[in-house]
Design a protein around this motif. Sequence first.
Motif, PDB file in Angstrom:
ATOM      1  N   ARG A 112       0.843  -1.205   0.000  1.00 42.33           N
ATOM      2  CA  ARG A 112       0.000   0.000   0.000  1.00 42.33           C
ATOM      3  C   ARG A 112       0.877   1.254   0.000  1.00 42.33           C
ATOM      4  O   ARG A 112       0.603   2.207  -0.709  1.00 42.33           O
ATOM      5  N   GLN A 113       1.951   1.241   0.775  1.00 40.31           N
ATOM      6  CA  GLN A 113       2.863   2.386   0.792  1.00 40.31           C
ATOM      7  C   GLN A 113       3.502   2.588  -0.582  1.00 40.31           C
ATOM      8  O   GLN A 113       3.636   3.720  -1.059  1.00 40.31           O
ATOM      9  N   THR A 114       3.886   1.485  -1.217  1.00 34.96           N
ATOM     10  CA  THR A 114       4.473   1.567  -2.547  1.00 34.96           C
ATOM     11  C   THR A 114       3.464   2.108  -3.548  1.00 34.96           C
ATOM     12  O   THR A 114       3.799   2.932  -4.402  1.00 34.96           O
ATOM     13  N   LEU A 115       2.215   1.661  -3.433  1.00 33.21           N
ATOM     14  CA  LEU A 115       1.151   2.158  -4.304  1.00 33.21           C
ATOM     15  C   LEU A 115       0.957   3.668  -4.116  1.00 33.21           C
ATOM     16  O   LEU A 115       0.870   4.413  -5.099  1.00 33.21           O
ATOM     17  N   ASP A 116       0.903   4.099  -2.868  1.00 33.76           N
ATOM     18  CA  ASP A 116       0.730   5.526  -2.591  1.00 33.76           C
ATOM     19  C   ASP A 116       1.862   6.352  -3.185  1.00 33.76           C
ATOM     20  O   ASP A 116       1.633   7.400  -3.797  1.00 33.76           O
ATOM     21  N   ASP A 142       3.956   9.857  -7.573  1.00 33.61           N
ATOM     22  CA  ASP A 142       4.949  10.070  -8.630  1.00 33.61           C
ATOM     23  C   ASP A 142       4.297  10.259 -10.001  1.00 33.61           C
ATOM     24  O   ASP A 142       4.921  10.809 -10.909  1.00 33.61           O
ATOM     25  N   CYS A 143       3.060   9.795 -10.149  1.00 38.53           N
ATOM     26  CA  CYS A 143       2.365   9.950 -11.433  1.00 38.53           C
ATOM     27  C   CYS A 143       2.101  11.413 -11.753  1.00 38.53           C
ATOM     28  O   CYS A 143       2.004  11.781 -12.916  1.00 38.53           O
ATOM     29  N   GLY A 144       1.955  12.221 -10.712  1.00 36.83           N
ATOM     30  CA  GLY A 144       1.748  13.647 -10.939  1.00 36.83           C
ATOM     31  C   GLY A 144       0.382  13.946 -11.526  1.00 36.83           C
ATOM     32  O   GLY A 144      -0.577  13.199 -11.368  1.00 36.83           O
ATOM     33  N   GLU A 145       0.321  15.061 -12.230  1.00 36.74           N
ATOM     34  CA  GLU A 145      -0.933  15.527 -12.829  1.00 36.74           C
ATOM     35  C   GLU A 145      -0.785  15.500 -14.351  1.00 36.74           C
ATOM     36  O   GLU A 145       0.299  15.384 -14.877  1.00 36.74           O
ATOM     37  N   GLY A 146      -1.888  15.632 -15.026  1.00 37.30           N
ATOM     38  CA  GLY A 146      -1.823  15.714 -16.474  1.00 37.30           C
ATOM     39  C   GLY A 146      -2.604  14.622 -17.165  1.00 37.30           C
ATOM     40  O   GLY A 146      -3.284  13.805 -16.546  1.00 37.30           O
ATOM     41  N   ILE A 159      -3.425   6.806 -16.770  1.00 43.40           N
ATOM     42  CA  ILE A 159      -2.721   5.617 -17.274  1.00 43.40           C
ATOM     43  C   ILE A 159      -1.648   5.184 -16.289  1.00 43.40           C
ATOM     44  O   ILE A 159      -1.501   3.999 -15.988  1.00 43.40           O
ATOM     45  N   CYS A 160      -0.912   6.163 -15.773  1.00 40.59           N
ATOM     46  CA  CYS A 160       0.137   5.875 -14.798  1.00 40.59           C
ATOM     47  C   CYS A 160      -0.446   5.219 -13.551  1.00 40.59           C
ATOM     48  O   CYS A 160       0.063   4.211 -13.068  1.00 40.59           O
ATOM     49  N   LYS A 161      -1.532   5.784 -13.033  1.00 44.68           N
ATOM     50  CA  LYS A 161      -2.148   5.243 -11.820  1.00 44.68           C
ATOM     51  C   LYS A 161      -2.732   3.857 -12.047  1.00 44.68           C
ATOM     52  O   LYS A 161      -2.730   3.023 -11.143  1.00 44.68           O
ATOM     53  N   THR A 162      -3.207   3.593 -13.250  1.00 44.18           N
ATOM     54  CA  THR A 162      -3.693   2.250 -13.569  1.00 44.18           C
ATOM     55  C   THR A 162      -2.549   1.247 -13.492  1.00 44.18           C
ATOM     56  O   THR A 162      -2.715   0.139 -12.972  1.00 44.18           O
ATOM     57  N   GLY A 163      -1.387   1.636 -13.968  1.00 52.72           N
ATOM     58  CA  GLY A 163      -0.196   0.786 -13.870  1.00 52.72           C
ATOM     59  C   GLY A 163       0.206   0.550 -12.425  1.00 52.72           C
ATOM     60  O   GLY A 163       0.572  -0.569 -12.041  1.00 52.72           O
ATOM     61  N   CYS A 164       0.112   1.598 -11.619  1.00 57.62           N
ATOM     62  CA  CYS A 164       0.434   1.466 -10.189  1.00 57.62           C
ATOM     63  C   CYS A 164      -0.491   0.454  -9.520  1.00 57.62           C
ATOM     64  O   CYS A 164      -0.044  -0.386  -8.735  1.00 57.62           O
ATOM     65  N   GLU A 207       0.393  -3.136 -10.500  1.00 56.58           N
ATOM     66  CA  GLU A 207       1.574  -3.615  -9.764  1.00 56.58           C
ATOM     67  C   GLU A 207       1.206  -3.942  -8.323  1.00 56.58           C
ATOM     68  O   GLU A 207       1.675  -4.934  -7.756  1.00 56.58           O
ATOM     69  N   HIS A 208       0.373  -3.104  -7.724  1.00 53.47           N
ATOM     70  CA  HIS A 208      -0.085  -3.330  -6.347  1.00 53.47           C
ATOM     71  C   HIS A 208      -0.834  -4.661  -6.251  1.00 53.47           C
ATOM     72  O   HIS A 208      -0.581  -5.454  -5.340  1.00 53.47           O
ATOM     73  N   ASN A 209      -1.718  -4.919  -7.196  1.00 49.96           N
ATOM     74  CA  ASN A 209      -2.478  -6.179  -7.185  1.00 49.96           C
ATOM     75  C   ASN A 209      -1.558  -7.387  -7.324  1.00 49.96           C
ATOM     76  O   ASN A 209      -1.772  -8.417  -6.678  1.00 49.96           O
ATOM     77  N   GLN A 210      -0.522  -7.265  -8.148  1.00 53.65           N
ATOM     78  CA  GLN A 210       0.444  -8.365  -8.283  1.00 53.65           C
ATOM     79  C   GLN A 210       1.192  -8.591  -6.977  1.00 53.65           C
ATOM     80  O   GLN A 210       1.417  -9.737  -6.567  1.00 53.65           O
TER      81      GLN A 210
END
Length: 74
Positions: free
Chosen positions: A36-40, A45-49, A54-59, A62-65
């Motif tokens: 959870r800390q790694t996900l946060d 780090d994904c930032g805005e924009g 897409i970045c958060k979906t990747g996060c 990875e968290h689910n894995q």
Amino acid sequence: MNQKRAITGLIVIAIAGIFLLSGCTSIALTCEDQSRQTLDKCNEDCGEGVLNAICKTGCTGEHNQRLEQCQANR
């Protein structure tokens, strides 16, 4: 001799205080808590924009894995 003991005692107290203030409880975090800390951090780090989603979906993927690995290691 007593002065050396006093200095040593103060050093020990200072080190213990630093551990308490810095969050030494992170040592006892579960696998899920660490994930959870790694996900946060990843989400931050994904930032805005435009590519943020897409970045958060990747996060999240990875968290689910990592969570699956946590379950497999029990």
